[in-house]
Design a protein around this motif. Structure first.
Motif, mmCIF file in Angstrom:
data_model
loop_
_atom_site.group_PDB
_atom_site.id
_atom_site.type_symbol
_atom_site.label_atom_id
_atom_site.label_comp_id
_atom_site.label_asym_id
_atom_site.label_seq_id
_atom_site.Cartn_x
_atom_site.Cartn_y
_atom_site.Cartn_z
ATOM 1 N N LYS A 1 0.817 -1.201 0.000
ATOM 2 C CA LYS A 1 0.000 0.000 0.000
ATOM 3 C C LYS A 1 0.854 1.254 0.000
ATOM 4 C CE LYS A 1 -0.629 -0.463 5.017
ATOM 5 N NZ LYS A 1 -1.626 -0.561 6.122
ATOM 6 N N GLY A 2 0.190 2.391 -0.164
ATOM 7 C CA GLY A 2 0.861 3.679 -0.203
ATOM 8 C C GLY A 2 -0.173 4.782 -0.325
ATOM 9 N N THR A 3 0.304 5.983 -0.582
ATOM 10 C CA THR A 3 -0.581 7.144 -0.656
ATOM 11 C C THR A 3 -0.296 7.940 -1.931
ATOM 12 O OG1 THR A 3 -0.637 7.307 1.753
ATOM 13 C CG2 THR A 3 -1.350 9.234 0.516
ATOM 14 N N PHE A 4 -1.359 8.359 -2.604
ATOM 15 C CA PHE A 4 -1.261 9.148 -3.826
ATOM 16 C C PHE A 4 -1.966 10.478 -3.610
ATOM 17 C CE2 PHE A 4 -3.540 10.140 -7.930
ATOM 18 C CZ PHE A 4 -2.433 10.646 -8.601
ATOM 19 N N CYS B 1 -4.034 4.021 -1.094
ATOM 20 C CA CYS B 1 -4.196 3.010 -2.138
ATOM 21 C C CYS B 1 -3.587 1.692 -1.705
ATOM 22 C CB CYS B 1 -3.528 3.475 -3.439
ATOM 23 S SG CYS B 1 -4.220 4.987 -4.136
ATOM 24 N N SER B 2 -4.222 0.599 -2.152
ATOM 25 C CA SER B 2 -3.718 -0.738 -1.846
ATOM 26 C C SER B 2 -4.039 -1.665 -3.004
ATOM 27 C CB SER B 2 -4.337 -1.248 -0.542
ATOM 28 O OG SER B 2 -5.750 -1.259 -0.633
ATOM 29 N N GLN C 1 4.419 -1.760 4.661
ATOM 30 C CA GLN C 1 4.054 -2.623 3.545
ATOM 31 C C GLN C 1 4.141 -1.852 2.224
ATOM 32 O OE1 GLN C 1 0.375 -4.981 4.285
ATOM 33 N NE2 GLN C 1 0.363 -3.999 6.292
ATOM 34 N N PRO C 2 5.346 -1.568 1.759
ATOM 35 C CA PRO C 2 5.474 -0.794 0.512
ATOM 36 C C PRO C 2 4.848 -1.527 -0.662
ATOM 37 C CG PRO C 2 7.567 -1.799 1.126
ATOM 38 C CD PRO C 2 6.651 -1.996 2.288
ATOM 39 N N TRP C 3 4.229 -0.768 -1.516
ATOM 40 C CA TRP C 3 3.488 -1.364 -2.617
ATOM 41 C C TRP C 3 4.376 -1.973 -3.705
ATOM 42 C CZ3 TRP C 3 0.482 3.804 -3.507
ATOM 43 C CH2 TRP C 3 1.381 4.848 -3.744
ATOM 44 N N HIS C 4 3.806 -2.917 -4.402
ATOM 45 C CA HIS C 4 4.382 -3.503 -5.618
ATOM 46 C C HIS C 4 3.397 -3.157 -6.726
ATOM 47 C CE1 HIS C 4 4.902 -7.472 -8.113
ATOM 48 N NE2 HIS C 4 5.388 -6.421 -8.742
ATOM 49 N N TYR C 5 3.871 -2.433 -7.755
ATOM 50 C CA TYR C 5 2.948 -1.982 -8.788
ATOM 51 C C TYR C 5 3.546 -2.092 -10.187
ATOM 52 C CZ TYR C 5 5.464 2.437 -7.650
ATOM 53 O OH TYR C 5 6.411 3.390 -7.371
#
Length: 290
Positions: A54-57, A66-67, A88-92
């Motif tokens: 997850k992270g923030t936009f 966002c997740s 929990q850094p995102w993977h995108y």
């Protein structure tokens, strides 16, 4: 791999295009915790789809947590920033694109600078389209064809994003506008397929509606049953073709009748004149074009 990612891969489109929709580059990455981009501005559209973490936009004075399953869209000329979660850094995956129809296409799937996150997509199916986009750019001898192929996969990706699950949309009753749209779909299908053997079952199956429901809403909107409407389309087109030098057999085949005699009987029943008589009448009025 970049120093701020545990995994990073990007494919570049070598072809400079001025088409309606063109991919610039596409990639996949696993940023480290708290990895941040921006505040910054791009001169192209850029979509990120999150597969895990997850992270923030932030964009257009809005902040979006966002997740997995979310896709955030950066618009050209809009100040944005985004940051990976500390735990929990995102993977995108991402895709950048331009084109004359890019903004309109995003509007059609419900996105805008004021509403720049699409939620509820399937990460697995979305990831497939991203992989196909990246696989287009193999530095072949035909980069223009690779550009066309990538644009095709991008359109499918955008279509998949538009399918995001929304239980409220799924369960609410159809409004008048929605019914009009459904009928328009059916009419469009008949207008394009009238030369083929069309059945109600086939029409309903193709459009994804129950046969009874389709017939009911179609007749309510048009005053005709679907097959009556199809018959009308065929006869109107036959009238046009009978004003050319085509034979009756050729006209019959062109409007979906394999049997010219049966076509002639149906045309006579519908217009009051046999095809040959109708042709003579039109020719005598100076409207015969062949």
């Amino acid at each position: 791999m970049t120093t701020d990612h545990s995994y990073f891969n990007v494919s570049i489109n070598p072809h400079e295009s001025n088409s309606e929709l063109s991919v610039l580059f596409s990639g996949e990455g696993k940023p480290l915790p708290l990895h941040k981009m921006g505040p910054a501005v791009h001169d192209y559209y850029l979509i990120h789809t999150i597969h895990s973490g997850k992270g923030t936009f932030e964009m257009h004075n809005r902040t979006y947590p966002c997740s997995s399953g979310d896709s955030f869209i950066i618009y050209p000329g809009e100040l944005f920033s985004y940051v990976a979660d500390a735990e929990q850094p995102w993977h995108y995956t991402w895709v950048a694109f331009t084109g004359r129809s890019a903004g309109l296409t995003l509007t059609q799937i419900g996105a805008s600078p004021q509403n720049a996150v699409i939620s509820g997509s399937s990460p697995r199916s979305i990831r497939h389209y991203y992989r196909r986009i990246r696989s287009c750019f193999q530095q072949s001898m035909h980069p223009a064809l690779e550009d066309i192929e990538a644009a095709g996969w991008l359109r499918l990706l955008l279509r998949e994003l538009s399918r995001a699950d929304d239980p409220q949309v799924r369960t609410k009753p159809a409004t008048e506008t929605e019914i009009q749209r459904q009928v328009s779909q059916a009419v469009r299908y008949l207008e394009l397929q009238y030369t083929q053997a069309v059945s109600i079952e086939q029409l309903a199956r193709t459009l994804g509606y129950h046969r009874t429901y389709l017939c009911k809403m179609f007749k309510q909107a048009t005053g005709l049953a679907p097959m009556q409407y199809l018959f009308k389309i065929r006869m109107e087109r036959a009238k046009q073709l009978l004003e050319t030098s085509m034979t009756v057999d050729q006209v019959a085949s062109s409007v979906g009748f394999n049997d010219a005699l049966y076509f002639s009987k149906q045309f006579h029943k519908w217009s009051g004149s046999a095809p040959s008589v109708y042709r003579k009448e039109r020719k005598s009025k100076g409207v015969f074009s062949g």
